[in-house]
Structure formats: C-alpha cells, structure tokens
Design a protein around this motif. Structure first.
Motif, PDB file in Angstrom:
ATOM      1  N   LEU A 139       0.897  -1.077   0.014  1.00  0.00           N
ATOM      2  CA  LEU A 139      -0.246   0.187  -0.181  1.00  0.00           C
ATOM      3  C   LEU A 139       0.676   1.311   0.024  1.00  0.00           C
ATOM      4  O   LEU A 139       1.753   1.458   0.754  1.00  0.00           O
ATOM      5  CB  LEU A 139      -1.006   0.104   1.268  1.00  0.00           C
ATOM      6  N   PHE A 140       0.905   2.062  -1.052  1.00  0.00           N
ATOM      7  CA  PHE A 140       1.588   3.340  -1.338  1.00  0.00           C
ATOM      8  C   PHE A 140       1.046   4.366  -0.530  1.00  0.00           C
ATOM      9  O   PHE A 140      -0.093   4.817  -1.127  1.00  0.00           O
ATOM     10  CB  PHE A 140       1.911   3.235  -2.663  1.00  0.00           C
ATOM     11  N   LYS A 141       1.526   4.819   0.526  1.00  0.00           N
ATOM     12  CA  LYS A 141       1.056   6.313   0.963  1.00  0.00           C
ATOM     13  C   LYS A 141       1.927   7.490   0.372  1.00  0.00           C
ATOM     14  O   LYS A 141       3.019   7.137   0.618  1.00  0.00           O
ATOM     15  CB  LYS A 141       1.318   6.034   2.737  1.00  0.00           C
ATOM     16  N   THR A 142       1.056   8.228  -0.014  1.00  0.00           N
ATOM     17  CA  THR A 142       1.565   9.317  -0.652  1.00  0.00           C
ATOM     18  C   THR A 142       1.193  10.794  -0.295  1.00  0.00           C
ATOM     19  O   THR A 142       0.449  10.916   0.623  1.00  0.00           O
ATOM     20  CB  THR A 142       1.235   9.290  -2.385  1.00  0.00           C
ATOM     21  N   LEU A 143       1.519  11.847  -0.800  1.00  0.00           N
ATOM     22  CA  LEU A 143       1.074  13.062  -0.741  1.00  0.00           C
ATOM     23  C   LEU A 143      -0.401  13.338  -0.658  1.00  0.00           C
ATOM     24  O   LEU A 143      -0.926  14.170  -0.127  1.00  0.00           O
ATOM     25  CB  LEU A 143       1.799  14.108  -1.856  1.00  0.00           C
ATOM     26  N   ASN A 144      -1.086  12.410  -1.446  1.00  0.00           N
ATOM     27  CA  ASN A 144      -2.616  12.461  -1.530  1.00  0.00           C
ATOM     28  C   ASN A 144      -3.037  12.276  -0.300  1.00  0.00           C
ATOM     29  O   ASN A 144      -4.078  13.147   0.250  1.00  0.00           O
ATOM     30  CB  ASN A 144      -3.060  11.125  -2.248  1.00  0.00           C
ATOM     31  N   THR A 145      -2.439  11.561   0.883  1.00  0.00           N
ATOM     32  CA  THR A 145      -2.856  11.456   2.043  1.00  0.00           C
ATOM     33  C   THR A 145      -2.817  12.940   2.753  1.00  0.00           C
ATOM     34  O   THR A 145      -3.593  13.463   3.548  1.00  0.00           O
ATOM     35  CB  THR A 145      -2.274  10.406   2.855  1.00  0.00           C
ATOM     36  N   ASP A 146      -1.505  13.437   2.631  1.00  0.00           N
ATOM     37  CA  ASP A 146      -1.195  14.353   3.445  1.00  0.00           C
ATOM     38  C   ASP A 146      -2.062  15.689   3.019  1.00  0.00           C
ATOM     39  O   ASP A 146      -2.553  16.601   3.860  1.00  0.00           O
ATOM     40  CB  ASP A 146       0.273  15.080   3.114  1.00  0.00           C
ATOM     41  N   ARG A 147      -2.464  15.697   1.651  1.00  0.00           N
ATOM     42  CA  ARG A 147      -3.150  16.805   1.023  1.00  0.00           C
ATOM     43  C   ARG A 147      -4.719  16.446   1.311  1.00  0.00           C
ATOM     44  O   ARG A 147      -5.677  17.246   1.123  1.00  0.00           O
ATOM     45  CB  ARG A 147      -3.241  16.958  -0.154  1.00  0.00           C
ATOM     46  N   GLY A 148      -5.170  15.266   2.092  1.00  0.00           N
ATOM     47  CA  GLY A 148      -6.511  15.230   2.735  1.00  0.00           C
ATOM     48  C   GLY A 148      -7.249  14.932   1.168  1.00  0.00           C
ATOM     49  O   GLY A 148      -8.661  15.140   1.497  1.00  0.00           O
ATOM     50  N   LEU A 149      -6.921  14.422   0.058  1.00  0.00           N
ATOM     51  CA  LEU A 149      -7.462  14.707  -1.085  1.00  0.00           C
ATOM     52  C   LEU A 149      -8.925  13.759  -1.309  1.00  0.00           C
ATOM     53  O   LEU A 149     -10.095  14.274  -1.623  1.00  0.00           O
ATOM     54  CB  LEU A 149      -6.632  14.065  -2.466  1.00  0.00           C
ATOM     55  N   MET A 150      -8.868  12.719  -0.457  1.00  0.00           N
ATOM     56  CA  MET A 150     -10.171  11.943  -0.534  1.00  0.00           C
ATOM     57  C   MET A 150     -11.293  12.551   0.573  1.00  0.00           C
ATOM     58  O   MET A 150     -12.377  12.067   0.569  1.00  0.00           O
ATOM     59  CB  MET A 150      -9.861  10.512   0.082  1.00  0.00           C
ATOM     60  N   HIS A 151     -10.720  13.643   1.307  1.00  0.00           N
ATOM     61  CA  HIS A 151     -11.869  14.305   2.133  1.00  0.00           C
ATOM     62  C   HIS A 151     -12.380  15.530   1.514  1.00  0.00           C
ATOM     63  O   HIS A 151     -12.746  16.418   1.890  1.00  0.00           O
ATOM     64  CB  HIS A 151     -11.168  14.763   3.383  1.00  0.00           C
ATOM     65  N   LYS A 153     -14.412  17.210  -1.974  1.00  0.00           N
ATOM     66  CA  LYS A 153     -15.341  16.972  -2.886  1.00  0.00           C
ATOM     67  C   LYS A 153     -14.729  16.980  -4.462  1.00  0.00           C
ATOM     68  O   LYS A 153     -15.486  16.140  -5.287  1.00  0.00           O
ATOM     69  CB  LYS A 153     -16.986  16.900  -2.410  1.00  0.00           C
ATOM     70  N   GLU A 154     -14.137  18.089  -4.566  1.00  0.00           N
ATOM     71  CA  GLU A 154     -13.833  18.457  -5.761  1.00  0.00           C
ATOM     72  C   GLU A 154     -12.565  17.508  -6.187  1.00  0.00           C
ATOM     73  O   GLU A 154     -11.598  17.148  -5.302  1.00  0.00           O
ATOM     74  CB  GLU A 154     -13.168  19.827  -5.854  1.00  0.00           C
ATOM     75  N   PHE A 155     -12.830  16.799  -7.401  1.00  0.00           N
ATOM     76  CA  PHE A 155     -11.931  15.956  -7.885  1.00  0.00           C
ATOM     77  C   PHE A 155     -10.497  16.796  -8.271  1.00  0.00           C
ATOM     78  O   PHE A 155     -10.486  17.884  -8.843  1.00  0.00           O
ATOM     79  CB  PHE A 155     -12.114  15.218  -9.317  1.00  0.00           C
ATOM     80  N   ALA A 156      -9.255  16.280  -7.687  1.00  0.00           N
ATOM     81  CA  ALA A 156      -8.000  16.758  -8.067  1.00  0.00           C
ATOM     82  C   ALA A 156      -7.259  16.166  -9.225  1.00  0.00           C
ATOM     83  O   ALA A 156      -6.830  14.827  -8.775  1.00  0.00           O
ATOM     84  CB  ALA A 156      -7.079  16.899  -6.746  1.00  0.00           C
ATOM     85  N   SER A 157      -7.081  16.589 -10.310  1.00  0.00           N
ATOM     86  CA  SER A 157      -6.189  15.721 -11.422  1.00  0.00           C
ATOM     87  C   SER A 157      -4.807  15.641 -11.076  1.00  0.00           C
ATOM     88  O   SER A 157      -4.016  14.878 -11.626  1.00  0.00           O
ATOM     89  CB  SER A 157      -6.610  16.274 -12.604  1.00  0.00           C
ATOM     90  N   ASP A 158      -4.156  16.377 -10.103  1.00  0.00           N
ATOM     91  CA  ASP A 158      -2.677  16.419  -9.756  1.00  0.00           C
ATOM     92  C   ASP A 158      -2.529  15.589  -8.819  1.00  0.00           C
ATOM     93  O   ASP A 158      -1.397  15.834  -8.046  1.00  0.00           O
ATOM     94  CB  ASP A 158      -2.274  17.861  -9.662  1.00  0.00           C
ATOM     95  N   PHE A 159      -3.247  14.833  -8.593  1.00  0.00           N
ATOM     96  CA  PHE A 159      -3.110  13.572  -7.476  1.00  0.00           C
ATOM     97  C   PHE A 159      -1.765  12.713  -7.873  1.00  0.00           C
ATOM     98  O   PHE A 159      -1.329  12.853  -8.909  1.00  0.00           O
ATOM     99  CB  PHE A 159      -4.059  12.551  -7.151  1.00  0.00           C
ATOM    100  N   THR A 160      -1.026  12.206  -6.812  1.00  0.00           N
ATOM    101  CA  THR A 160       0.215  11.376  -7.137  1.00  0.00           C
ATOM    102  C   THR A 160      -0.396   9.877  -7.225  1.00  0.00           C
ATOM    103  O   THR A 160      -1.149   9.332  -6.736  1.00  0.00           O
ATOM    104  CB  THR A 160       1.097  11.200  -5.763  1.00  0.00           C
TER     105      THR A 160
END
Ligand SMILES: *[C@@H]1O[C@H](CO)[C@@H](O)[C@H](O)[C@H]1NC(C)=O
Ligand SMILES: *[C@@H]1O[C@H](CO)[C@@H](O)[C@H](O)[C@H]1NC(C)=O
Ligand SMILES: *[C@@H]1O[C@H](CO)[C@@H](O)[C@H](O)[C@H]1NC(C)=O
Length: 244
Positions: A139-151, A153-160
């Motif tokens: 399981l790869f933990k990335t900047l996505n977690t730090d950025r709280g992207l799953m929290h 609602k707006e989709f972020a296309s610059d995800f890792t």
C-alpha cells in the motif's frame, strides 16, 4: 430505595454503550482503511462529489414497518478494486469482472510504504523504495494523504500516482500482486490508460484504490479486502482493513 441501583445500572449500561466501539472481542486491533461513502466523497473527474446515492424506498415515517433503502453507486466509488475488464475489452467479454479477482491476492501480509512526496511513482521512485522480492502486497502512502484529497469533494487531477515506467518497473522487478493507493486511481492522471494496461494485462496484479491511510504508519501489516461478488462489475467498492 429501589431507585438508586437502577440509576447506577443505567449509568453503567449507558457507559458500556458509549464505549462499544472500543470493546475488545479478543481479536486484536483493526485499522479500518476504508473511506466512508458519503455524498461529499470525491468522484473521478467531477467537481460535485458523489452526491446523493441512497434513498429510502419504504419508511417507518410513511407507515411502513421498516426503513429500507436503495443505493446507486459507480463501480469505482470510494475505496474500491479494479477488475481486468476495466481497461480491456477482451477481458470484459471473457467475464474477468470483480468476481474473478483472487481473494488470496487481496488478503495477506502487506507492506505500507511512504512514497517520496516530490514526485509521482516513477521507475526511479520504485527502485528507491527497495521493496524486497517475496513481498506480494504493498500500500503506497503518498502526498495524496497529506493533502487530504479523499476528504475534498472536488476531484484533483494533480494527485500522485504511478507513471507508466513506475508500473512497468514494478511488474518487471517485484513480486507485488496487490497495489494499493490513497486516491481514486493508482495511475497518475496523465498516464491513466497505459499504467492500468501494464498493471492489468496479465490479470495478476490487483488494484485497490481510494484507500484511507490517514492514521497508518509505514510498516508490516496484514491486509484484508473483500469486494462484493458482483457479476459483470469492472470495479467495486470494497471494505479494507489492516491488522498489525
Ligand atoms: C413518503 O411520503 C411522502 C408523501 O406521500 C412522499 O413524498 C415520499 O416520497 C415518501 N417517502 C418514502 C420513502 O416512501
Ligand atoms: C427511518 O426512516 C425515517 C424517515 O421515514 C427516519 O426519520 C428514521 O430515522 C429512520 N430510522 C432509521 C432507524 O434509520
Ligand atoms: C503527478 O502527476 C500529475 C499529472 O498526472 C501532476 O499534476 C502532479 O503535479 C504530479 N505530482 C508530483 C508530486 O510530481
């Protein structure tokens, strides 16, 4: 005189209900790495989020004896698995849907690794992680977690996510059969199709996307993912947990 013990009992009972989430049933610790499905959950490519996905079809308020609902969800909602049929027409035709996924691959010893935050997952990054041969689930933990992207609602296309050379490196140089990531896709937005093709081509690698690794430290765990056995589905929400 009767009242006092009753009240005491109520207090004790009340306390035990409140703390029920922490009751130890003797099975040890469980980390839930599944995101809650809510209307605010991000949805791939959308700025609106998931929106309403569940409706009462019979309700106590309206005189029914029970509340019962129906829901409608995309197959790639929230924490979910991908089937080979997601990116290959031939696998769709041949029925390689989520029911064809291996429960052996989706359950067993796993590593959670921290990925450098300054890059997508390229061949160079994969190499630097030094994941030993014999490791089957990562399981790869990335900047996505730090950025709280799953929290958000707006989709972020610059995800890792994985670049295609990172995916190819993984296929060629590791024994990994489960790839988990902390946003809606394992592949970086620009490399979506080629990366999924590389991962799914041999129907060996299992993709788990949208994991909640917020409270998870890198290290060794046991992972359990159990997607619904839904015939025809090219993906499916799944509950995933880690145990120490
Ligand atoms: C309950 O009844 C109201 C009024 O007839 C209706 O608008 C609503 O859709 C009903 N809801 C359910 C869940 O049956
Ligand atoms: C049952 O549905 C009603 C709406 O008709 C709602 O107010 C109530 O909270 C629901 N009960 C449960 C247990 O979900
Ligand atoms: C990863 O790639 C995306 C494009 O797919 C880009 O927007 C993003 O900035 C990259 N992330 C990093 C950390 O380089």
């Amino acid at each position: 005189m009767n009242k006092l013990p009753l009240q005491l009992g109520a207090v004790i009972f009340g306390f035990s209900i409140l703390s029920s989430a922490a009751v130890d049933y003797g099975n040890g610790k469980i980390f839930d790495i599944t995101h809650k499905i809510t209307s605010q959950l991000p949805s791939f490519g959308s700025m609106e989020g998931l929106g309403q996905f569940i409706w009462l079809v019979s309700s106590i308020k309206n005189g029914s004896t029970a509340n019962a609902s129906e829901f409608k969800l995309g197959t790639h909602t929230g924490t979910h698995v991908d089937a080979p049929s997601h990116f290959f027409q031939k696998y769709y035709d041949q029925g390689f849907d989520v029911t064809s996924l291996s429960l052996q691959a989706l359950n067993g010893p796993a590593l959670v690794v921290d990925v450098p935050r300054n890059n997508n997952i390229t061949a160079e990054v994969m190499k630097s992680l030094k994941i030993p041969r014999g490791v089957h689930r990562v399981l790869f933990k990335t900047l996505n977690t730090d950025r709280g992207l799953m929290h958000k609602k707006e989709f972020a296309s610059d995800f890792t996510g994985f670049k295609k050379d990172g995916a190819q490196w993984l296929v060629d140089n590791t024994d990994i059969k489960l790839v988990g990531l902390d946003y809606l896709s394992v592949s970086a937005y620009d490399d979506a199709a080629p990366t999924h093709h590389i991962f799914l081509r041999n129907r060996e690698i299992h993709l788990v996307e949208g994991l909640n690794l917020d409270d998870i430290k890198p290290g060794k765990y046991t992972v359990h993912c159990l997607p619904l056995r839904m015939v025809g589905a090219d993906g499916c929400p799944t509950r995933c947990i880690l145990t120490p």
